[in-house]
Write a protein that holds these residues in place. Structure first.
Motif, PDB file in Angstrom:
ATOM      1  N   GLY A   1       0.811  -1.209   0.000  1.00  0.00           N
ATOM      2  CA  GLY A   1       0.000   0.000   0.000  1.00  0.00           C
ATOM      3  C   GLY A   1       0.843   1.257   0.000  1.00  0.00           C
ATOM      4  N   LEU A   2       1.937   1.213   0.729  1.00  0.00           N
ATOM      5  CA  LEU A   2       2.847   2.359   0.778  1.00  0.00           C
ATOM      6  C   LEU A   2       3.435   2.643  -0.597  1.00  0.00           C
ATOM      7  N   MET A   3       3.809   1.583  -1.315  1.00  0.00           N
ATOM      8  CA  MET A   3       4.357   1.747  -2.664  1.00  0.00           C
ATOM      9  C   MET A   3       3.305   2.249  -3.654  1.00  0.00           C
ATOM     10  N   ASP A   4       2.030   1.970  -3.351  1.00  0.00           N
ATOM     11  CA  ASP A   4       0.943   2.452  -4.207  1.00  0.00           C
ATOM     12  C   ASP A   4       0.517   3.869  -3.861  1.00  0.00           C
ATOM     13  N   GLY A   5       1.161   4.455  -2.851  1.00  0.00           N
ATOM     14  CA  GLY A   5       0.852   5.829  -2.477  1.00  0.00           C
ATOM     15  C   GLY A   5      -0.325   5.976  -1.539  1.00  0.00           C
ATOM     16  N   GLN A   6      -0.724   4.882  -0.898  1.00  0.00           N
ATOM     17  CA  GLN A   6      -1.855   4.948   0.024  1.00  0.00           C
ATOM     18  C   GLN A   6      -1.496   5.722   1.290  1.00  0.00           C
ATOM     19  N   THR A   7      -2.447   6.492   1.794  1.00  0.00           N
ATOM     20  CA  THR A   7      -2.270   7.139   3.090  1.00  0.00           C
ATOM     21  C   THR A   7      -2.467   6.099   4.189  1.00  0.00           C
ATOM     22  N   GLY A   8      -2.108   6.480   5.411  1.00  0.00           N
ATOM     23  CA  GLY A   8      -2.310   5.568   6.515  1.00  0.00           C
ATOM     24  C   GLY A   8      -3.779   5.225   6.707  1.00  0.00           C
ATOM     25  N   LYS A   9      -4.631   6.226   6.545  1.00  0.00           N
ATOM     26  CA  LYS A   9      -6.067   5.985   6.697  1.00  0.00           C
ATOM     27  C   LYS A   9      -6.588   5.042   5.622  1.00  0.00           C
ATOM     28  N   HIS A  10      -6.137   5.241   4.391  1.00  0.00           N
ATOM     29  CA  HIS A  10      -6.587   4.388   3.290  1.00  0.00           C
ATOM     30  C   HIS A  10      -6.164   2.944   3.529  1.00  0.00           C
ATOM     31  N   SER A  11      -4.891   2.743   3.895  1.00  0.00           N
ATOM     32  CA  SER A  11      -4.404   1.385   4.158  1.00  0.00           C
ATOM     33  C   SER A  11      -5.165   0.747   5.307  1.00  0.00           C
TER      34      SER A  11
END
Length: 211
Positions: free
Chosen positions: A155-165
């Motif tokens: 998720g981090l590599m996909d640019g997700q925020t902490g809330k999104h993940s």
């Protein structure tokens, strides 16, 4: 990163005078040379860990230069090969490149062209080995991650925020941040940019496989 072995130029030619002359020439620019009268003698000394380049005469007794190329590839020896020949033609040149040669020089060889070719091939081989080693070390660090940490990393590599993940994984934002901190520690990185470089090194070295 472990220290790389010193590069060596492996010279194979059945003409002793040629071996002596080229060994002297390469030595003038600080290159270490090991010379052999034929491909059989060479192969007895090489291992997949060797670094440098191979200067290989095409026409030799017992085993031809093209056969030596094929046999080394089969053994996993990736030394860049520079072909030397006094009997060059288009077909031989084409076959040598098909077997992985990086250059093809005709005898009598131009000294400047030879030195440039050898130094270029040796430098590229050292860089290739360093990239391979770095990717291997990165794979080892990625292997330390738990399954959940891998999901957070993706998720981090996909640019997700902490809330999104957190929403996608069904966990709290605090737990996501805890996993991210653990990822940075296990992968021994200090920034997102460094993390991405490490991740991409592994993905590139495994043809797109996910961590």
């Amino acid at each position: 990163m472990t220290r790389q072995p010193e590069p060596v130029v492996y010279l194979v030619d059945d003409d002793a005078a040629v071996r002596d002359a080229l060994t002297f020439l390469l030595g003038t620019v600080g290159l270490t040379v090991r010379s052999f009268p034929d491909g059989l003698a060479l192969q007895a000394q090489l291992t997949p860990g060797d670094v440098g380049c191979l200067l290989l005469d095409l026409r030799m007794p017992h085993v031809s230069g093209l056969q030596v190329q094929q046999q080394l590839r089969a053994r996993g020896i990736d030394l860049p090969v520079i072909i030397l020949t006094g009997h060059g033609n288009v077909d031989l040149c084409r076959r040598a490149f098909q077997e992985g040669a990086v250059d093809f020089l005709e005898k009598p060889v131009d000294e400047t062209a030879l030195l440039e070719a050898v130094q270029r091939a040796t430098h590229q081989h050292l860089q290739q080995r360093q990239r391979t080693e770095a990717a291997g070390q990165a794979r080892g660090r990625l292997a330390r991650l738990t399954e959940r940490e891998r999901e957070v990393l993706s998720g981090l590599m996909d640019g997700q925020t902490g809330k999104h993940s957190a929403r996608l994984l069904g966990i709290s934002v605090r737990t996501v941040e805890t996993h991210r901190a653990s990822i940075f520690e296990k992968l021994e990185v200090d920034s997102l940019a460094q993390l991405m470089r490490e991740y991409l090194e592994v993905v590139g070295s495994t043809s797109g496989a996910s961590p």
